[in-house]
Design a protein around this motif. Structure first.
Motif, PDB file in Angstrom:
ATOM      1  N   LYS A   1       0.847  -1.198   0.000  1.00  0.00           N
ATOM      2  CA  LYS A   1       0.000   0.000   0.000  1.00  0.00           C
ATOM      3  C   LYS A   1       0.880   1.245   0.000  1.00  0.00           C
ATOM      4  O   LYS A   1       1.813   1.359   0.784  1.00  0.00           O
ATOM      5  CB  LYS A   1      -0.905  -0.003   1.227  1.00  0.00           C
ATOM      6  N   VAL A   2       0.576   2.163  -0.906  1.00  0.00           N
ATOM      7  CA  VAL A   2       1.269   3.440  -0.973  1.00  0.00           C
ATOM      8  C   VAL A   2       0.227   4.545  -1.076  1.00  0.00           C
ATOM      9  O   VAL A   2      -0.718   4.451  -1.867  1.00  0.00           O
ATOM     10  CB  VAL A   2       2.223   3.514  -2.190  1.00  0.00           C
ATOM     11  N   VAL A   3       0.374   5.583  -0.260  1.00  0.00           N
ATOM     12  CA  VAL A   3      -0.513   6.750  -0.315  1.00  0.00           C
ATOM     13  C   VAL A   3       0.320   7.941  -0.769  1.00  0.00           C
ATOM     14  O   VAL A   3       1.440   8.156  -0.290  1.00  0.00           O
ATOM     15  CB  VAL A   3      -1.158   7.037   1.052  1.00  0.00           C
ATOM     16  N   SER A   4      -0.239   8.723  -1.701  1.00  0.00           N
ATOM     17  CA  SER A   4       0.502   9.860  -2.252  1.00  0.00           C
ATOM     18  C   SER A   4      -0.406  11.076  -2.395  1.00  0.00           C
ATOM     19  O   SER A   4      -1.632  10.989  -2.240  1.00  0.00           O
ATOM     20  CB  SER A   4       1.089   9.499  -3.619  1.00  0.00           C
ATOM     21  N   TYR A   5       0.238  12.206  -2.717  1.00  0.00           N
ATOM     22  CA  TYR A   5      -0.485  13.475  -2.845  1.00  0.00           C
ATOM     23  C   TYR A   5       0.112  14.261  -4.005  1.00  0.00           C
ATOM     24  O   TYR A   5       1.333  14.290  -4.201  1.00  0.00           O
ATOM     25  CB  TYR A   5      -0.348  14.273  -1.550  1.00  0.00           C
ATOM     26  N   THR A   6      -0.767  14.889  -4.793  1.00  0.00           N
ATOM     27  CA  THR A   6      -0.293  15.743  -5.881  1.00  0.00           C
ATOM     28  C   THR A   6      -0.614  17.196  -5.547  1.00  0.00           C
ATOM     29  O   THR A   6      -1.760  17.536  -5.256  1.00  0.00           O
ATOM     30  CB  THR A   6      -0.947  15.369  -7.223  1.00  0.00           C
ATOM     31  N   LYS A   7       0.405  18.041  -5.605  1.00  0.00           N
ATOM     32  CA  LYS A   7       0.228  19.439  -5.219  1.00  0.00           C
ATOM     33  C   LYS A   7      -0.687  20.197  -6.175  1.00  0.00           C
ATOM     34  O   LYS A   7      -1.531  20.996  -5.764  1.00  0.00           O
ATOM     35  CB  LYS A   7       1.591  20.129  -5.164  1.00  0.00           C
ATOM     36  N   GLN A   8      -0.511  19.955  -7.465  1.00  0.00           N
ATOM     37  CA  GLN A   8      -1.238  20.741  -8.449  1.00  0.00           C
ATOM     38  C   GLN A   8      -2.730  20.434  -8.447  1.00  0.00           C
ATOM     39  O   GLN A   8      -3.560  21.339  -8.435  1.00  0.00           O
ATOM     40  CB  GLN A   8      -0.653  20.512  -9.842  1.00  0.00           C
ATOM     41  N   SER A   9      -3.078  19.154  -8.468  1.00  0.00           N
ATOM     42  CA  SER A   9      -4.501  18.788  -8.554  1.00  0.00           C
ATOM     43  C   SER A   9      -5.161  18.631  -7.195  1.00  0.00           C
ATOM     44  O   SER A   9      -6.372  18.453  -7.112  1.00  0.00           O
ATOM     45  CB  SER A   9      -4.652  17.480  -9.335  1.00  0.00           C
ATOM     46  N   LYS A  10      -4.361  18.684  -6.105  1.00  0.00           N
ATOM     47  CA  LYS A  10      -4.884  18.515  -4.745  1.00  0.00           C
ATOM     48  C   LYS A  10      -5.589  17.177  -4.585  1.00  0.00           C
ATOM     49  O   LYS A  10      -6.598  17.067  -3.883  1.00  0.00           O
ATOM     50  CB  LYS A  10      -5.849  19.654  -4.390  1.00  0.00           C
ATOM     51  N   MET A  11      -5.034  16.151  -5.241  1.00  0.00           N
ATOM     52  CA  MET A  11      -5.618  14.815  -5.159  1.00  0.00           C
ATOM     53  C   MET A  11      -4.772  13.932  -4.252  1.00  0.00           C
ATOM     54  O   MET A  11      -3.543  13.981  -4.283  1.00  0.00           O
ATOM     55  CB  MET A  11      -5.691  14.179  -6.545  1.00  0.00           C
ATOM     56  N   TYR A  12      -5.471  13.124  -3.452  1.00  0.00           N
ATOM     57  CA  TYR A  12      -4.815  12.075  -2.685  1.00  0.00           C
ATOM     58  C   TYR A  12      -5.066  10.748  -3.390  1.00  0.00           C
ATOM     59  O   TYR A  12      -6.172  10.486  -3.861  1.00  0.00           O
ATOM     60  CB  TYR A  12      -5.349  12.017  -1.255  1.00  0.00           C
ATOM     61  N   TYR A  13      -4.022   9.909  -3.466  1.00  0.00           N
ATOM     62  CA  TYR A  13      -4.131   8.615  -4.140  1.00  0.00           C
ATOM     63  C   TYR A  13      -3.718   7.498  -3.187  1.00  0.00           C
ATOM     64  O   TYR A  13      -2.762   7.640  -2.423  1.00  0.00           O
ATOM     65  CB  TYR A  13      -3.233   8.561  -5.381  1.00  0.00           C
ATOM     66  N   GLU A  14      -4.460   6.409  -3.247  1.00  0.00           N
ATOM     67  CA  GLU A  14      -4.049   5.200  -2.547  1.00  0.00           C
ATOM     68  C   GLU A  14      -3.866   4.092  -3.572  1.00  0.00           C
ATOM     69  O   GLU A  14      -4.783   3.776  -4.332  1.00  0.00           O
ATOM     70  CB  GLU A  14      -5.060   4.767  -1.493  1.00  0.00           C
TER      71      GLU A  14
END
Length: 641
Positions: free
Chosen positions: A265-278
């Motif tokens: 499991k990896v959780v990430s974040y994108t600054k530009q789109s303000k999206m969190y991904y798992e």
């Protein structure tokens, strides 16, 4: 939609699967005077059509709009149904046409745009659409039964729908979705619509809108074929990281166990789109499955709403579970590929994938490749002259001992009679590849289908080629309408045409074959680099003298490369070209590591600052009289000003 996700597909199609099951049971040929009465109630799964009750996904009211299963409308009114571009639904009712789009609040009625409060959406496998705008377009009336509180629609059956399909209940009761070929399933992503699926089915995506720029929630499933090696934890995480966008940062990573199955499991974040991904990844045999959820929000807690969905994923498919909707693209062992941009479609066995990194359609499996292209027809050109031209080019590019089984034969494509040119080419060590070039002429274009495979796979690959020939379809009318003059550079190679290049910086000129490709073609820069089918050409300045460079190359004949790569010096002489003395060195590498055997030809000319080096390389399989003459002609054209 994540940009690198789109790059991995090599040609995505928007989903037909959610709509195909919506077609009416049969074509209607009834008189328009046949009355239809539909009774339904928000929250109730029972719908009555002319008094006959059936069970469907319950209609609901949102933003003042009643949303109903599309199949209720198509079955009740006999409306024709068509899916365009994978996500555009067109309903045909007599002379009226209603167009809806997944994720869009714009509905077109006979071309006139209307705005609705709620866009079409999928709920538990059922496509839900706004009721009023459609049935009123059909001329029906909507009232409310004061006693039963039912919504009552009264209209007439279409005179003819011209379509057929499955029953109204085909998706009802489907709470899961999966792929029987790749072997996975998960709970249905409620509230999201399928917006993309690759031709082979190894990628599928759901989102809250079909507009990639407005996505606030998405779910993706990827299937990677990784072979039989068991991936380590770090290798699995590296595979998950490969799906990252440029500005994506990791905020959590760990190994988890769900239902007895271990996932990375990896959780990430994108600054530009303000999206969190798992991301969750799991290996099963030769496949690696990646489930990805992306949600727009202020912190990673927004992913919590998708825990149940992520936890429902299993790397298996239960064929006896009737609650699972099978979205596999593999039908009877075959996958249908379609490239709408080039008007081309073909069926290939399971295991093939779209490999179109270039501009034209290309497909591959582990051993074989198939390509489609076309070019404008030369005046008076025929299939026979094309085959003769290609065979001549073939023999100019490959030495005779590396070519065998050259043959032509007529081929019957679905579009008409074509001509096949087949041959085997060896690239050394008795490794042969079979090429099957098929040309077809229609109108102003010549179409090309090329299938190549290791010759040892002949029997299996020939069967696949037969399937390609039987299924390949070229929309020639589309090509004629949408394309103009299209050059076929490989077919139109003129080996005699030369281009004179000059270097004011280094004071020389040289004549280059026009068909060689200049990767670095500014002759006033420090280095010039060209490639051609047979090898490479370079020109650059050195601070060493011609004699020093020749000695350095000569030393290779006594170094370790003699044993490891079989390097020998074939020539080390002084020559004169257009009045200028040069050292010429020719060396041969008989067994270079990871490369085909080749010859290097170098010319060193002394200059005031050192020397100019002109370098040619030529693979042994291409060392034909024609290619050797080309290289010699280029060398003999060098003229210092």
């Amino acid at each position: 939609m994540k940009m690198n996700v789109m790059k991995r597909m090599i040609m995505l199609v928007l989903p037909a699967l959610l709509v195909l099951a919506l077609l009416p049971i049969a074509a209607f040929a009834a008189d328009a005077s046949i009355q239809v009465e539909v009774r339904l109630k928000a929250g109730s799964k029972t719908v009555k059509i002319n008094g006959q009750a059936t069970t469907v996904e319950a209609p609901f009211v949102k933003a003042g709009t009643t949303m109903v299963p599309l199949k209720v409308i198509t079955n009740a009114f006999g409306a024709g149904l068509k899916l365009e571009n994978g996500n555009v639904i067109t309903l045909a009712y007599n002379e009226r046409k209603v167009v809806l789009t997944f994720g869009s609040k714009t509905v077109k009625v006979n071309g006139a745009a209307k705005t609705v409060a709620v866009a079409p959406v999928v709920v538990k496998g059922a496509t839900m659409v706004p009721l009023r705008v459609i049935v009123e377009a059909f001329g029906a009336k909507i009232t409310t039964d004061a006693k039963t509180k039912e919504t009552v629609i009264i209209g007439a059956k279409a005179q003819s729908s011209g379509t057929g399909g499955s029953s109204i209940d085909s998706d009802y009761g489907k709470t899961k979705i999966g792929d029987s070929y790749y072997g996975w399933s998960l709970n249905y992503p409620t509230g999201l619509v399928q917006v993309a699926q690759s031709d082979s089915g190894d990628f599928v995506s759901w989102a809250d809108t079909a507009d990639a720029s407005k996505v606030a929630a998405q779910v993706n499933v990827f299937t990677e074929m990784i072979g039989d090696d068991v991936l380590t934890v770090e290798e699995q995480r590296d595979l998950l990281y490969s799906y990252y966008d440029g500005d994506e940062i990791t905020v959590d990573k760990r190994t988890i166990t769900v239902g007895g199955q271990q996932f990375e499991k990896v959780v990430s974040y994108t600054k530009q789109s303000k999206m969190y991904y798992e991301y969750r990844g799991v290996q099963k045999a030769d496949k690696y499955f990646i489930v990805l959820v992306g949600v727009k929000g202020s912190d990673k807690s927004v992913l919590g709403g998708y825990d149940a969905l992520l936890n429902s994923f299993v790397p298996s498919f239960n064929v006896s579970d009737n609650t699972v909707k099978n979205i596999t693209k593999v039908q009877e062992g075959m996958i249908s590929f379609k490239d709408a941009d080039y008007g081309f479609s073909v069926k290939l066995p399971a295991g093939w994938y779209d490999d179109s990194d270039g501009s034209t359609p290309a497909f591959a499996n582990k051993t074989d490749s198939f390509l489609f292209s076309f070019g404008s027809l030369l005046t008076g050109d025929t299939l026979e002259s094309w085959a003769a031209r290609h065979e001549k080019n073939l023999r100019e590019e490959f030495v005779g001992s590396n070519i065998r089984n050259v043959a032509t034969a007529p081929v019957n494509l679905k579009n008409g009679v074509a001509l096949s040119l087949s041959y085997d080419i060896s690239y050394g060590e008795d490794y042969w590849i079979t090429f099957n070039e098929i040309a077809f002429i229609s109108g102003e274009y010549r179409y090309s289908l090329v299938y190549l495979h290791p010759s040892v796979n002949s029997a299996k690959s020939k069967d696949t080629l037969k399937q390609v020939i039987a299924s390949a379809t070229i929309d020639t009318a589309y090509i004629e309408k949408n394309f103009g003059l299209v050059d076929d550079r490989l077919d139109l190679i003129d080996r005699s045409k030369k281009i004179t290049k000059r270097s004011a910086t280094y004071g020389y000129s040289i004549e280059m074959p026009a068909f060689w490709t200049g990767e670095q073609n500014n002759f006033n820069e420090d280095e010039v680099y060209y490639t051609f089918n047979a090898g490479e050409f370079e020109a650059y300045e050195s601070t060493d003298s011609a004699e020093q460079l020749a000695s350095q190359v000569n030393e290779l004949a006594y170094g370790p490369q003699v044993t490891t790569e079989g390097i020998t010096i074939k020539e080390n002489t002084t020559v004169t070209i257009n009045g200028k003395t040069a050292r010429k060195v020719v060396l041969h590498a008989a067994k270079p590591k990871g490369m085909l055997p080749y010859t290097e030809i170098l010319y060193f000319f002394d200059t005031a600052d050192g020397s100019m080096v002109f370098y040619f390389s030529l693979e042994d399989v291409h060392a034909t009289e024609s290619n050797l003459k080309l290289i010699n002609d280029v060398a003999q054209s060098i003229r210092f000003i």
